[in-house]
Write a protein that holds these residues in place. Structure first.
Motif, PDB file in Angstrom:
ATOM      1  N   LYS A   1      31.665 -16.325  -4.454  1.00  0.00           N
ATOM      2  CA  LYS A   1      32.920 -15.855  -5.037  1.00  0.00           C
ATOM      3  C   LYS A   1      32.849 -15.914  -6.563  1.00  0.00           C
ATOM      4  CE  LYS A   1      35.980 -18.590  -2.672  1.00  0.00           C
ATOM      5  NZ  LYS A   1      37.318 -18.986  -2.188  1.00  0.00           N
TER       6      LYS A   1
ATOM      7  N   PHE B   1      30.589 -12.222  -7.462  1.00  0.00           N
ATOM      8  CA  PHE B   1      31.218 -11.244  -6.575  1.00  0.00           C
ATOM      9  C   PHE B   1      31.822 -10.091  -7.388  1.00  0.00           C
ATOM     10  CE2 PHE B   1      34.474  -9.272  -4.008  1.00  0.00           C
ATOM     11  CZ  PHE B   1      33.844  -9.143  -2.786  1.00  0.00           C
TER      12      PHE B   1
ATOM     13  N   PRO C   1      37.432 -11.830  -1.229  1.00  0.00           N
ATOM     14  CA  PRO C   1      37.243 -13.259  -0.976  1.00  0.00           C
ATOM     15  C   PRO C   1      38.159 -14.142  -1.818  1.00  0.00           C
ATOM     16  CG  PRO C   1      35.391 -12.381  -2.226  1.00  0.00           C
ATOM     17  CD  PRO C   1      36.248 -11.216  -1.840  1.00  0.00           C
ATOM     18  N   GLU C   2      38.722 -13.592  -2.907  1.00  0.00           N
ATOM     19  CA  GLU C   2      39.619 -14.400  -3.737  1.00  0.00           C
ATOM     20  C   GLU C   2      40.958 -14.619  -3.036  1.00  0.00           C
ATOM     21  OE1 GLU C   2      38.413 -15.930  -6.225  1.00  0.00           O
ATOM     22  OE2 GLU C   2      36.598 -14.729  -6.482  1.00  0.00           O
TER      23      GLU C   2
ATOM     24  N   ILE D   1      30.218 -15.206   2.421  1.00  0.00           N
ATOM     25  CA  ILE D   1      30.596 -15.851   1.159  1.00  0.00           C
ATOM     26  C   ILE D   1      30.159 -17.307   1.230  1.00  0.00           C
ATOM     27  CG2 ILE D   1      32.542 -16.437  -0.350  1.00  0.00           C
ATOM     28  CD1 ILE D   1      31.981 -13.394  -0.059  1.00  0.00           C
TER      29      ILE D   1
END
Ligand code: PRP
Length: 216
Positions: free
Chosen positions: A10, A14, A32-33, A51
């Motif tokens: 992340k 990313f 993914p955040e 991730i």
């Protein structure tokens, strides 16, 4: 069709990889955040992202749990690279691995007078090799973060850490005294996967290489 798994972390990697993935025709279906998911499907049914922590990317690729990975040179150097093929410098997440000391500490004198230098770092292997090359005796103290604190509270004489803007050093009254290496993110591939799934992996490598050339 075999599926392809790409490991990445992340944050900055990313964010800076997303345009390269897009250029390779790969668009993640989750962010993914905001999502807590660790396996992200993409628009391509044969490609998924996992991730993982940045320092774990080479391990997932080494054991074939991921076919490809994106990791910083700092992390790959510490890992040692067993089982990994590193075909491409993605030229993203660029920074430098530096030795830094508290402002006013006479580093040149410390390394020439032959005394042992106490060095705090997350990058133990990198630091060990660097000081061995220089012929400087060091006691290495492994830390997992906030290295900048170590010289300020007497834990170490120097640190080995990544420097990007230099703001963290400045904010903590430290100065960089030596560069160890330039860092950027690299694409790594599991060597066995490359042989077994070359028909799927090679086009991804080629489009990544094109995208890097275009962004240069
Ligand atoms: C890195 C590094 C420095 C900082 C340098 O830490 O360890 O602390 O960035 O950046 P700057 O020169 O732009 O100030 P990061 O924030 O990635 O966190 P980490 O300690 O978890 O690696």
């Amino acid at each position: 069709m075999n599926s392809i798994t790409i490991a990445l972390s992340k944050g900055r990697i990313f964010e800076e990889t997303t345009p390269l993935l897009k250029a390779a025709g790969i668009v993640p279906l989750d962010d993914p955040e905001s999502s807590r998911k660790l396996i992200l499907d993409t628009n391509r049914p044969d490609v998924r992202l996992i991730i993982v922590r940045a320092s774990d990317v080479p391990t997932y690729v080494q054991y074939g749990a991921a076919d490809l990975g994106i990791a910083g040179k700092d992390v790959l150097y510490e890992h040692g690279g067993a089982g990994l093929y590193e075909p491409l410098d993605l030229q993203i997440a660029r920074c430098r691995m530096m030795v830094a000391v508290q402002n006013g500490f006479d580093y040149q004198q410390a390394v020439t007078k032959g005394a042992r230098l106490r060095v705090a770092t997350k990058y133990v292997q990198t630091a060990r090799e660097h000081f061995a090359r220089k012929g400087v005796h060091v006691d290495l103290i492994k830390l997992y973060g906030s290295m900048e604190l170590a010289p300020l509270v007497g834990l170490a004489d120097a640190i080995v850490d990544l420097v990007s803007s230099g703001n963290t050093l400045k904010a903590n009254d430290l100065v960089a005294v030596e560069e160890i290496m330039d860092i950027s993110s690299r694409l790594v591939v599991n060597q066995a996967a490359l042989k077994l799934k070359r028909a799927q992996i090679q086009p991804i490598l080629d489009t990544f290489a094109d995208a890097v050339r275009q962004q240069a």
